[in-house]
Design a protein around this motif. Structure first.
Motif, mmCIF file in Angstrom:
data_model
loop_
_atom_site.group_PDB
_atom_site.id
_atom_site.type_symbol
_atom_site.label_atom_id
_atom_site.label_comp_id
_atom_site.label_asym_id
_atom_site.label_seq_id
_atom_site.Cartn_x
_atom_site.Cartn_y
_atom_site.Cartn_z
ATOM 1 N N CYS A 34 -20.563 10.908 18.707
ATOM 2 C CA CYS A 34 -20.040 10.405 19.995
ATOM 3 C C CYS A 34 -20.249 11.459 21.079
ATOM 4 O O CYS A 34 -20.733 11.171 22.173
ATOM 5 C CB CYS A 34 -18.549 10.090 19.895
ATOM 6 S SG CYS A 34 -18.195 8.710 18.835
ATOM 7 N N TRP A 83 -18.634 11.541 12.962
ATOM 8 C CA TRP A 83 -18.557 10.468 13.963
ATOM 9 C C TRP A 83 -18.259 11.070 15.338
ATOM 10 O O TRP A 83 -18.874 10.717 16.342
ATOM 11 C CB TRP A 83 -17.492 9.452 13.554
ATOM 12 C CG TRP A 83 -17.469 8.230 14.412
ATOM 13 C CD1 TRP A 83 -18.508 7.720 15.144
ATOM 14 C CD2 TRP A 83 -16.360 7.378 14.631
ATOM 15 N NE1 TRP A 83 -18.107 6.581 15.789
ATOM 16 C CE2 TRP A 83 -16.797 6.358 15.507
ATOM 17 C CE3 TRP A 83 -15.041 7.358 14.191
ATOM 18 C CZ2 TRP A 83 -15.949 5.342 15.936
ATOM 19 C CZ3 TRP A 83 -14.208 6.338 14.620
ATOM 20 C CH2 TRP A 83 -14.655 5.344 15.481
ATOM 21 N N THR A 84 -17.303 11.992 15.352
ATOM 22 C CA THR A 84 -16.944 12.617 16.629
ATOM 23 C C THR A 84 -18.143 13.356 17.216
ATOM 24 O O THR A 84 -18.410 13.261 18.410
ATOM 25 C CB THR A 84 -15.785 13.613 16.418
ATOM 26 O OG1 THR A 84 -14.743 12.931 15.741
ATOM 27 C CG2 THR A 84 -15.267 14.156 17.728
ATOM 28 N N ALA A 131 -15.257 11.665 9.642
ATOM 29 C CA ALA A 131 -14.617 11.605 10.965
ATOM 30 C C ALA A 131 -15.215 12.649 11.900
ATOM 31 O O ALA A 131 -15.513 12.367 13.059
ATOM 32 C CB ALA A 131 -13.110 11.826 10.826
ATOM 33 N N LEU A 132 -15.429 13.837 11.348
ATOM 34 C CA LEU A 132 -16.006 14.912 12.162
ATOM 35 C C LEU A 132 -17.427 14.537 12.591
ATOM 36 O O LEU A 132 -17.819 14.719 13.753
ATOM 37 C CB LEU A 132 -16.024 16.210 11.339
ATOM 38 C CG LEU A 132 -16.468 17.456 12.097
ATOM 39 C CD1 LEU A 132 -15.463 17.816 13.182
ATOM 40 C CD2 LEU A 132 -16.621 18.635 11.138
ATOM 41 N N PRO A 161 -9.512 12.681 1.033
ATOM 42 C CA PRO A 161 -9.304 13.085 2.435
ATOM 43 C C PRO A 161 -10.421 13.970 2.965
ATOM 44 O O PRO A 161 -10.820 13.842 4.108
ATOM 45 C CB PRO A 161 -7.983 13.849 2.387
ATOM 46 C CG PRO A 161 -7.301 13.366 1.162
ATOM 47 C CD PRO A 161 -8.369 13.018 0.190
ATOM 48 N N ILE A 206 -13.352 11.832 3.973
ATOM 49 C CA ILE A 206 -13.033 11.093 5.202
ATOM 50 C C ILE A 206 -13.038 12.037 6.406
ATOM 51 O O ILE A 206 -13.532 11.703 7.476
ATOM 52 C CB ILE A 206 -11.662 10.390 5.058
ATOM 53 C CG1 ILE A 206 -11.842 9.198 4.136
ATOM 54 C CG2 ILE A 206 -11.122 9.935 6.405
ATOM 55 C CD1 ILE A 206 -10.611 8.407 3.877
ATOM 56 N N SER A 229 -4.428 10.795 -4.472
ATOM 57 C CA SER A 229 -4.951 10.042 -3.334
ATOM 58 C C SER A 229 -6.021 9.072 -3.794
ATOM 59 O O SER A 229 -6.945 9.473 -4.497
ATOM 60 C CB SER A 229 -5.565 10.993 -2.317
ATOM 61 O OG SER A 229 -4.626 11.930 -1.931
ATOM 62 N N PRO A 230 -5.941 7.792 -3.435
ATOM 63 C CA PRO A 230 -6.991 6.844 -3.812
ATOM 64 C C PRO A 230 -8.288 7.092 -3.054
ATOM 65 O O PRO A 230 -9.346 6.671 -3.474
ATOM 66 C CB PRO A 230 -6.404 5.488 -3.448
ATOM 67 C CG PRO A 230 -5.343 5.771 -2.449
ATOM 68 C CD PRO A 230 -4.850 7.141 -2.712
ATOM 69 N N VAL A 231 -8.210 7.738 -1.903
ATOM 70 C CA VAL A 231 -9.437 8.091 -1.177
ATOM 71 C C VAL A 231 -9.463 9.604 -1.034
ATOM 72 O O VAL A 231 -8.435 10.245 -1.083
ATOM 73 C CB VAL A 231 -9.465 7.456 0.234
ATOM 74 C CG1 VAL A 231 -9.786 6.001 0.158
ATOM 75 C CG2 VAL A 231 -8.167 7.699 0.949
#
Lengths: 228, 312
Positions: free
Chosen positions: A21, A17-18, A14-15, A7, A10, A3-5
């Protein structure tokens, strides 16, 4: 293929950020962004002005200006001749905010029982402009604050009027006070429309509006001091 | 690769029935939020003293709000019963401990969601309504996961793995994560009516659509590594087609719902709810659930097919 990034990284972002919010929403950061904020005239008043005047829009504006001088705005309401202390104004504004969040989608911002959800429920939400409250004042008199607070605490069984016990009694007292303010505002609105239809454009001078207020009943004013 | 033991189809069938019953549940749930009719019915398990399923017809029909809310609750109870049946099916079919716990996960998710919905009504709590809305999509994803993991095709490992990884699995993982964020933002907007939420949801949609199309492309690329017309090739092409279709349908519905909100309803203030907003917002929620299901499907199979040494 690697994987280039990453996971995992990320996923953590993402968690995060959620959670941000979710946290900001739970903190109420955006709750007021899109609530209705401007009082308008009721459907009956609009209809009467459309039939009885040549320029209904101008008539509406004149009446709304007179109403605003007496009752303030939907976000910063006040009682005519009422408490002008900043603390009192804050309490009234908080009550208006709670009404806008919890009640206006059924009862309408002005209390005409015509909020956006009113078309989907039966029995229809109560129209404060009718001046009678069969649940909280069955004798036909004006409703009293304690009766309204009890109704808000318990809701109305077998109807779409839920209870609001979670808000607590002090907040409910404020909301009940705001309901009484709306009741008075709708009554005064009807009188201002009468006066406008009799006197025509420019007739709602401060003196004339004060004259209309002479018919004011002092009783509900003393009742509607939310949070006190 | 194939399991020598016979695999009972019944756990998978019950799980699929649960998933199918959850579709009208999601549609009705979306309608409830659009109409703001979550409190249209008094009481929860025993509305007005009646047992939920015995609620009189004339009372159901008294208004659109109550009709939608009542049937949302009834479909919720049906999905709960089907989840129990799925768990029982794993026991009767002797499907093994793993299958049992997978079915049990579905039952816990559905039960939890039901309790949150019930508390939302009993406490008249809008924050629980938000949680219930977001969890609804996630529970739909979990039911999809259960249906796939209990299916005969999955349990028999019928499809061959790729000879060499092509990067489908990690792309699908990111897509799933992004979609969960999108669901949260969508719920935030639907229940908070905030400009911030709708703006973030819009930007999030751009990423999800773009990334989802990358995943679909990698699925098609991977399908070419199989022999044309083979089960593996057909599976991956079908997956890519579903993913592309639901992604495009979803952004189109989102854009239409936005148009209906601002041009035909009364904007964010919510003072007027147009029929177009009711239809397109609800369809957007429904296709959102379908997209979640498709992405879960993509995630599970790519994780298995694209990881020769670590397949599930």
């Amino acid at each position: 293929m690697k994987s280039p990034v990453q996971p995992l990284r990320i996923g953590i972002l993402a968690l995060g950020w959620t959670l941000v919010c979710l946290g900001s929403w739970l903190a109420g950061c955006s709750i007021d962004e899109a609530l209705p904020s401007a009082w308008v005239l009721g459907p009956t008043s609009k209809e009467r002005l459309a039939q009885g005047t040549q320029d209904p829009k101008a008539a509406e504006q004149e009446i709304l200006r007179a109403l605003e001088s007496l009752f303030g705005t939907a976000t910063a309401p006040h009682w005519p001749l009422g408490d002008s202390q900043p603390e009192g104004a804050k309490v009234l504004a908080q009550a208006a905010q709670t009404y806008r969040e919890e009640c206006s989608h059924c009862h309408g911002l002005e209390g005409y029982g015509n909020g956006p959800s009113s078309q989907f429920i039966q029995p229809k939400p109560w129209n404060f402009a009718l001046g009678v409250f069969p649940r909280s004042a069955p004798d036909g008199s004006e409703p009293k604050l304690p009766a309204l607070v009890t109704l808000l605490e318990n809701g109305i069984a077998s109807s779409s009027m839920p209870h609001f016990a979670r808000l607590g009694k002090p907040v409910l007292m404020g909301v009940a006070g705001h309901v009484l303010l709306l009741l008075k505002r709708t009554q005064v609105e009807t009188k201002l429309v009468d006066a406008y239809l009799q006197g025509g454009p420019g007739s709602l001078t401060p003196e004339r509006v004060e004259g209309i207020l002479e018919t004011w009943s002092a009783g509900p004013q003393s009742l509607a001091q939310p949070g006190r | 690769m194939s399991d020598p033991k016979p695999v009972s189809p019944w756990p998978g069938r019950w799980a699929l029935a649960t998933l199918l019953a959850a579709i009208p549940l999601v549609v009705l749930g979306g309608l409830v939020t659009t109409l703001r009719a979550g409190m249209a019915e008094d009481g929860w398990l025993q509305p007005e003293g009646y047992w939920l399923w015995m609620y009189p017809l004339e009372k159901r029909m008294v208004s659109l709000g109550r009709f939608v809310e009542h049937h949302h609750r009834e479909f919720g109870s049906l999905v709960g019963l089907l989840s129990i049946a799925t768990v029982l099916a794993t026991l009767f079919a002797k499907a093994g401990a793993r299958a049992f716990w997978i079915a049990f996960l579905g039952l816990v998710a559905v039960s939890g969601q039901g309790v949150v919905g019930g508390l939302r009504v009993l406490e008249n709590n809008p924050r629980l309504a938000f949680l219930h809305g977001v969890l609804g999509q996630i529970v739909f994803g979990i039911l999809t996961l259960v249906a796939i993991l209990l299916s005969v095709r999955w349990r028999r490992s019928e499809l061959p793995r790729l000879a060499a990884p092509v990067g489908m699995a990690w792309r699908a993982k990111i897509l799933l994560g992004a979609l969960l964020i999108q669901v949260t933002l969508g719920g935030w907007y639907r229940h908070g009516h905030g400009h911030t939420a709708i703006a973030l949801h819009g930007f999030g949609a751009l990423f999800v659509v773009w990334w989802g199309l990358q995943v679909a492309r990698s699925l098609r690329k991977a399908s070419k590594t199989f022999e044309t017309g083979s089960a593996g090739a057909l599976h991956l092409r079908s997956n890519a087609l579903w993913l592309t279709g639901t992604l495009h349908l979803q952004w189109l519905l989102g854009a239409t719902a936005l148009y209906a909100l601002f041009a035909l309803s009364d904007g964010m203030s919510g003072q007027h709810i147009s029929r177009s907003e009711i239809v397109f917002s609800t369809l957007h929620v429904t296709v959102g659930a379908m997209l979640t299901a498709v992405v879960v499907w993509t995630y599970l199979w790519t994780d298995r097919l694209d990881s020769p040494t670590q397949g599930s």
